[in-house]
Motif scaffolding. Structure first.
Motif, PDB file in Angstrom:
ATOM      1  N   ASP A  94      -6.902 -31.398 -12.158  1.00 21.86           N
ATOM      2  CA  ASP A  94      -5.651 -30.879 -11.611  1.00 21.86           C
ATOM      3  C   ASP A  94      -5.829 -29.432 -11.161  1.00 21.86           C
ATOM      4  OD1 ASP A  94      -5.368 -29.233 -13.864  1.00 21.86           O
ATOM      5  OD2 ASP A  94      -3.883 -30.523 -14.824  1.00 21.86           O
ATOM      6  N   ASP A  95      -4.765 -28.867 -10.574  1.00 21.80           N
ATOM      7  CA  ASP A  95      -4.833 -27.515 -10.022  1.00 21.80           C
ATOM      8  C   ASP A  95      -5.131 -26.460 -11.083  1.00 21.80           C
ATOM      9  OD1 ASP A  95      -4.332 -28.413  -7.477  1.00 21.80           O
ATOM     10  OD2 ASP A  95      -2.186 -27.961  -7.512  1.00 21.80           O
ATOM     11  N   ASP A  96      -4.810 -26.776 -12.342  1.00 21.53           N
ATOM     12  CA  ASP A  96      -5.066 -25.829 -13.432  1.00 21.53           C
ATOM     13  C   ASP A  96      -6.484 -25.934 -13.973  1.00 21.53           C
ATOM     14  OD1 ASP A  96      -2.425 -24.735 -13.512  1.00 21.53           O
ATOM     15  OD2 ASP A  96      -1.756 -26.582 -14.463  1.00 21.53           O
ATOM     16  N   LEU A 136      -0.527 -21.101  -7.436  1.00 20.66           N
ATOM     17  CA  LEU A 136      -0.095 -22.102  -8.401  1.00 20.66           C
ATOM     18  C   LEU A 136       1.306 -21.774  -8.873  1.00 20.66           C
ATOM     19  CD1 LEU A 136      -3.234 -22.571 -10.679  1.00 20.66           C
ATOM     20  CD2 LEU A 136      -2.258 -24.240  -9.132  1.00 20.66           C
ATOM     21  N   GLU A 183      -7.741 -28.688 -15.394  1.00 21.33           N
ATOM     22  CA  GLU A 183      -7.874 -29.684 -16.458  1.00 21.33           C
ATOM     23  C   GLU A 183      -8.562 -30.926 -15.905  1.00 21.33           C
ATOM     24  OE1 GLU A 183      -5.310 -32.124 -19.827  1.00 21.33           O
ATOM     25  OE2 GLU A 183      -4.330 -30.561 -18.657  1.00 21.33           O
ATOM     26  N   GLU A 185       4.526 -21.912 -11.524  1.00 21.05           N
ATOM     27  CA  GLU A 185       4.586 -21.729 -12.967  1.00 21.05           C
ATOM     28  C   GLU A 185       4.552 -23.089 -13.645  1.00 21.05           C
ATOM     29  OE1 GLU A 185       7.724 -20.042 -16.283  1.00 21.05           O
ATOM     30  OE2 GLU A 185       8.064 -19.608 -14.173  1.00 21.05           O
ATOM     31  N   LYS A 186       3.694 -23.229 -14.644  1.00 20.98           N
ATOM     32  CA  LYS A 186       3.559 -24.500 -15.335  1.00 20.98           C
ATOM     33  C   LYS A 186       4.765 -24.726 -16.220  1.00 20.98           C
ATOM     34  CE  LYS A 186      -0.126 -27.274 -17.242  1.00 20.98           C
ATOM     35  NZ  LYS A 186      -1.515 -27.286 -17.664  1.00 20.98           N
TER      36      LYS A 186
END
Length: 200
Positions: free
Chosen positions: A181-183, A19, A185, A21-22
């Motif tokens: 989503d990928d995180d 992933l 959520e 960095e957000k």
């Protein structure tokens, strides 16, 4: 939510996937500010000064409005499940829709991006028949910002074939659908069901 395993509804990552960095919409807007072509692209996403993606808005980043099934064989063209009405959503768990056996169809969703930029968002659904998983669909939505006029987006997924035959027509198929989503959520998570029939 009933008889679906949580692991089935998690995004699938390939080996070596990391992933990124957000970053907030504001941080993205300030990246490579001197790159003119990139600045134009970011402005198209609403990342410029006064852009819709930078607006400070509370609430969910994404609202999923409907799920649709379309087929060339369907007299009305499509079946639409309204996800904006909670009472309707609850009814989809108990009232199966009819899908004609042995036809090609597509699943699609209509959604609205309320604020920020979304990426790594995907639609996942798992279908079970008599308690056994018989299908899983996982499709990436892409990257979106709020549309300038506030209108929703529609994304249609790859074509699938409905099963056919006497055994396939027995009983009800239970589906759990999720937009995540990928995180991790989750933007929506709901159940619906269908039966296979000789005709729509």
């Amino acid at each position: 939510m009933s008889h679906h395993d949580e692991d089935d509804l998690k995004p699938t990552f390939h080996a070596g996937f990391k992933l990124g960095e957000k970053k907030t919409a504001e941080e993205l807007a300030n990246l490579d500010a001197e790159d003119e072509s990139l600045a134009k692209w970011k402005a198209s996403l609403g990342l410029g000064p006064g852009g819709v993606a930078l607006a400070t808005t509370s609430g969910p980043k994404v609202t999923v409005l409907s799920l649709t099934l379309t087929s060339k064989t369907l007299p009305t063209g499509k079946i639409s499940l309204d996800l904006s009405n909670q009472a309707q959503v609850e009814s989809y768990k108990k009232n199966p829709i009819n899908i004609k056996e042995g036809i090609e169809y597509k699943v699609g969703i209509t959604f609205k991006v309320n604020h920020g930029i979304i990426s790594g968002v995907r639609y996942i659904h798992v279908v079970k028949h008599s308690g056994i998983k018989v299908d899983k669909l996982e499709q990436m939505l892409g990257s979106y910002a709020p549309s300038p006029d506030g209108s929703p987006y529609t994304k249609e997924f790859m074509e699938e074939d409905s099963p056919s035959g006497p055994i396939a027509r027995m009983g009800t198929y239970h589906v759990r659908s999720r937009v995540i989503d990928d995180d991790g959520e989750v933007y929506t998570d709901f159940e619906w069901c269908f039966k296979l029939a000789k005709e729509w």
